[in-house]
Design a protein around this motif. Sequence first.
Motif, PDB file in Angstrom:
ATOM      1  N   GLU A 235       0.818  -1.216   0.000  1.00 52.84           N
ATOM      2  CA  GLU A 235       0.000   0.000   0.000  1.00 52.84           C
ATOM      3  C   GLU A 235       0.849   1.263   0.000  1.00 52.84           C
ATOM      4  O   GLU A 235       0.482   2.275  -0.608  1.00 52.84           O
ATOM      5  CB  GLU A 235      -0.963  -0.029   1.181  1.00 52.84           C
ATOM      6  CG  GLU A 235      -2.054  -1.075   1.022  1.00 52.84           C
ATOM      7  CD  GLU A 235      -2.977  -1.170   2.221  1.00 52.84           C
ATOM      8  OE1 GLU A 235      -3.176  -0.141   2.906  1.00 52.84           O
ATOM      9  OE2 GLU A 235      -3.504  -2.267   2.484  1.00 52.84           O
TER      10      GLU A 235
ATOM     11  N   ALA B 238       0.667   4.066  -2.901  1.00 57.48           N
ATOM     12  CA  ALA B 238       0.337   5.452  -2.538  1.00 57.48           C
ATOM     13  C   ALA B 238       1.409   6.439  -2.976  1.00 57.48           C
ATOM     14  O   ALA B 238       1.103   7.584  -3.317  1.00 57.48           O
ATOM     15  CB  ALA B 238       0.119   5.555  -1.030  1.00 57.48           C
ATOM     16  N   THR B 239       2.673   6.001  -2.972  1.00 58.27           N
ATOM     17  CA  THR B 239       3.772   6.906  -3.311  1.00 58.27           C
ATOM     18  C   THR B 239       4.185   6.810  -4.771  1.00 58.27           C
ATOM     19  O   THR B 239       4.858   7.710  -5.283  1.00 58.27           O
ATOM     20  CB  THR B 239       4.998   6.609  -2.443  1.00 58.27           C
ATOM     21  OG1 THR B 239       5.426   5.258  -2.677  1.00 58.27           O
ATOM     22  CG2 THR B 239       4.691   6.798  -0.965  1.00 58.27           C
TER      23      THR B 239
ATOM     24  N   CYS C   8       2.409   8.559   3.957  1.00 56.97           N
ATOM     25  CA  CYS C   8       2.573   8.378   2.515  1.00 56.97           C
ATOM     26  C   CYS C   8       2.703   9.724   1.803  1.00 56.97           C
ATOM     27  O   CYS C   8       3.490   9.865   0.856  1.00 56.97           O
ATOM     28  CB  CYS C   8       1.407   7.575   1.952  1.00 56.97           C
ATOM     29  SG  CYS C   8       1.369   5.850   2.499  1.00 56.97           S
ATOM     30  N   ASP C   9       1.937  10.725   2.248  1.00 51.40           N
ATOM     31  CA  ASP C   9       2.035  12.056   1.641  1.00 51.40           C
ATOM     32  C   ASP C   9       3.428  12.643   1.847  1.00 51.40           C
ATOM     33  O   ASP C   9       3.990  13.262   0.936  1.00 51.40           O
ATOM     34  CB  ASP C   9       0.981  12.990   2.237  1.00 51.40           C
ATOM     35  CG  ASP C   9      -0.425  12.693   1.749  1.00 51.40           C
ATOM     36  OD1 ASP C   9      -0.571  11.912   0.786  1.00 51.40           O
ATOM     37  OD2 ASP C   9      -1.381  13.235   2.338  1.00 51.40           O
TER      38      ASP C   9
ATOM     39  N   ARG D 159      -5.035   0.610  10.068  1.00 53.09           N
ATOM     40  CA  ARG D 159      -5.327   1.673   9.093  1.00 53.09           C
ATOM     41  C   ARG D 159      -6.636   1.458   8.340  1.00 53.09           C
ATOM     42  O   ARG D 159      -7.204   2.413   7.792  1.00 53.09           O
ATOM     43  CB  ARG D 159      -4.156   1.817   8.109  1.00 53.09           C
ATOM     44  CG  ARG D 159      -3.976   0.631   7.192  1.00 53.09           C
ATOM     45  CD  ARG D 159      -2.596   0.592   6.540  1.00 53.09           C
ATOM     46  NE  ARG D 159      -2.507  -0.551   5.631  1.00 53.09           N
ATOM     47  CZ  ARG D 159      -2.322  -1.799   6.041  1.00 53.09           C
ATOM     48  NH1 ARG D 159      -2.197  -2.082   7.327  1.00 53.09           N
ATOM     49  NH2 ARG D 159      -2.264  -2.776   5.148  1.00 53.09           N
ATOM     50  N   HIS D 160      -7.138   0.217   8.280  1.00 48.79           N
ATOM     51  CA  HIS D 160      -8.428  -0.049   7.638  1.00 48.79           C
ATOM     52  C   HIS D 160      -9.543  -0.254   8.663  1.00 48.79           C
ATOM     53  O   HIS D 160     -10.673  -0.580   8.292  1.00 48.79           O
ATOM     54  CB  HIS D 160      -8.321  -1.277   6.736  1.00 48.79           C
ATOM     55  CG  HIS D 160      -7.432  -1.060   5.545  1.00 48.79           C
ATOM     56  ND1 HIS D 160      -7.778  -0.250   4.487  1.00 48.79           N
ATOM     57  CD2 HIS D 160      -6.193  -1.540   5.263  1.00 48.79           C
ATOM     58  CE1 HIS D 160      -6.796  -0.244   3.599  1.00 48.79           C
ATOM     59  NE2 HIS D 160      -5.824  -1.011   4.042  1.00 48.79           N
TER      60      HIS D 160
ATOM     61  N   GLU E 195      -2.020   7.911   5.826  1.00 50.45           N
ATOM     62  CA  GLU E 195      -2.076   8.815   4.674  1.00 50.45           C
ATOM     63  C   GLU E 195      -1.042   9.933   4.799  1.00 50.45           C
ATOM     64  O   GLU E 195      -0.382  10.295   3.814  1.00 50.45           O
ATOM     65  CB  GLU E 195      -3.478   9.407   4.547  1.00 50.45           C
ATOM     66  CG  GLU E 195      -3.655  10.323   3.349  1.00 50.45           C
ATOM     67  CD  GLU E 195      -5.052  10.899   3.243  1.00 50.45           C
ATOM     68  OE1 GLU E 195      -5.343  11.566   2.227  1.00 50.45           O
ATOM     69  OE2 GLU E 195      -5.866  10.695   4.169  1.00 50.45           O
ATOM     70  N   ALA E 196      -0.880  10.471   6.005  1.00 50.59           N
ATOM     71  CA  ALA E 196       0.095  11.544   6.217  1.00 50.59           C
ATOM     72  C   ALA E 196       1.518  11.045   5.977  1.00 50.59           C
ATOM     73  O   ALA E 196       2.359  11.761   5.416  1.00 50.59           O
ATOM     74  CB  ALA E 196      -0.038  12.105   7.628  1.00 50.59           C
TER      75      ALA E 196
ATOM     76  N   ALA F  96      -5.903   5.543   9.818  1.00 50.56           N
ATOM     77  CA  ALA F  96      -5.927   5.777   8.377  1.00 50.56           C
ATOM     78  C   ALA F  96      -5.356   7.148   8.034  1.00 50.56           C
ATOM     79  O   ALA F  96      -4.594   7.297   7.066  1.00 50.56           O
ATOM     80  CB  ALA F  96      -7.358   5.656   7.853  1.00 50.56           C
ATOM     81  N   ARG F  97      -5.716   8.153   8.835  1.00 52.05           N
ATOM     82  CA  ARG F  97      -5.205   9.503   8.577  1.00 52.05           C
ATOM     83  C   ARG F  97      -3.696   9.565   8.793  1.00 52.05           C
ATOM     84  O   ARG F  97      -2.977  10.239   8.041  1.00 52.05           O
ATOM     85  CB  ARG F  97      -5.918  10.507   9.483  1.00 52.05           C
ATOM     86  CG  ARG F  97      -7.360  10.784   9.057  1.00 52.05           C
ATOM     87  CD  ARG F  97      -8.071  11.678  10.059  1.00 52.05           C
ATOM     88  NE  ARG F  97      -9.429  11.995   9.622  1.00 52.05           N
ATOM     89  CZ  ARG F  97     -10.366  12.485  10.423  1.00 52.05           C
ATOM     90  NH1 ARG F  97     -10.096  12.706  11.706  1.00 52.05           N
ATOM     91  NH2 ARG F  97     -11.579  12.721   9.958  1.00 52.05           N
TER      92      ARG F  97
ATOM     93  N   GLN G 218       5.848  10.867  -0.404  1.00 54.84           N
ATOM     94  CA  GLN G 218       5.646  11.305  -1.800  1.00 54.84           C
ATOM     95  C   GLN G 218       6.252  12.692  -2.025  1.00 54.84           C
ATOM     96  O   GLN G 218       6.866  12.960  -3.058  1.00 54.84           O
ATOM     97  CB  GLN G 218       4.148  11.317  -2.119  1.00 54.84           C
ATOM     98  CG  GLN G 218       3.841  11.467  -3.606  1.00 54.84           C
ATOM     99  CD  GLN G 218       2.359  11.270  -3.875  1.00 54.84           C
ATOM    100  OE1 GLN G 218       1.509  11.846  -3.200  1.00 54.84           O
ATOM    101  NE2 GLN G 218       2.037  10.461  -4.862  1.00 54.84           N
TER     102      GLN G 218
END
Length: 303
Positions: A97, A101-102, A292-293, A278-279, A289-290, A285-286, A296
């Motif tokens: 994942e 995501a990246t 992975c952001d 995360r699921h 996401e942070a 989950a947030r 990226q």
Amino acid sequence: MRVTDPEILRFIAETEAAYPAEANTATPAENRRHYDAMCAVFRRPRPEDIVVTDAVVAGVPIRRYRPRGAAGPFLLYLHGGGYVVGSLDSHDDVCAEIALATGAELVAVDYRLAPEHLYPAQLDDVETVWRNDSAHRPGIVLGDSAGGALSAALCRRMRRMGGPMPLAQCLIYPGLGGDMSAPSYAENAEAPLLRTADLVHYAGVLTGGDMMLRETDPELSPLRAANFAGLPPALVVTADVDPLRDDGPAYVDKLVAAGVAAEWRNEPQLVHGYLRARHRSIRAARSFEAICDWLQGQLRSTG
């Protein structure tokens, strides 16, 4: 500290049903049996558009996750598990994942485990794989728990040896050899999923009982280092209900004081190992996401 979030309370209950607290200090074989069963409870199918291949680099097993169209810098992922448990399979879905995501190829390392292989065997394996892949392209190192510590240790070793330095380091609820008189070690001494006593146990297993290494070796305990200059930018993410929490800001403070760009993100209500939630949890989950952001963003700025 208390967890009151219903989603995290359910995650804790699901985890402890497969991996009870006493598993942390059980024999390695028993610990691994419980841990593998727990991982299976939370494992998600791999996302589509990811090509996964297993390989061996100079005796070290690895797994590559390549999203369609991946190019540029890669990610090196180091799994957690107290240096005693964990494998390519234990974090397979997390790695897939993150790669998706990246948009970057991710290389996971199946480093040797203690007590069969004492420190620094784990870091030696990580260095072997890092040198192999970074000879062809730059990369970012990241990991959770023990893997976060190994990520920081790799950066220190590359600085000491003049090797290829990671572009960035992302440490997720890492144990960095911090001061065990810090508040989080007492406040969260009996935290769900990881207790302060468990940390002491794992440290002894990793070093064969040589606890002085934790005080004197800055690659085993990165917070014990005297100099933090020249290390790569960092994101350190901690769980608030975790005895290791205070290692995170201590590390970030030392990096910033040395002129290194670093940020700390602390996650209220979350516990050690929350990536598996995360699921199941909005909070987890947030956070995922942070992470992975941020990765990226680092890949975009350096690729």
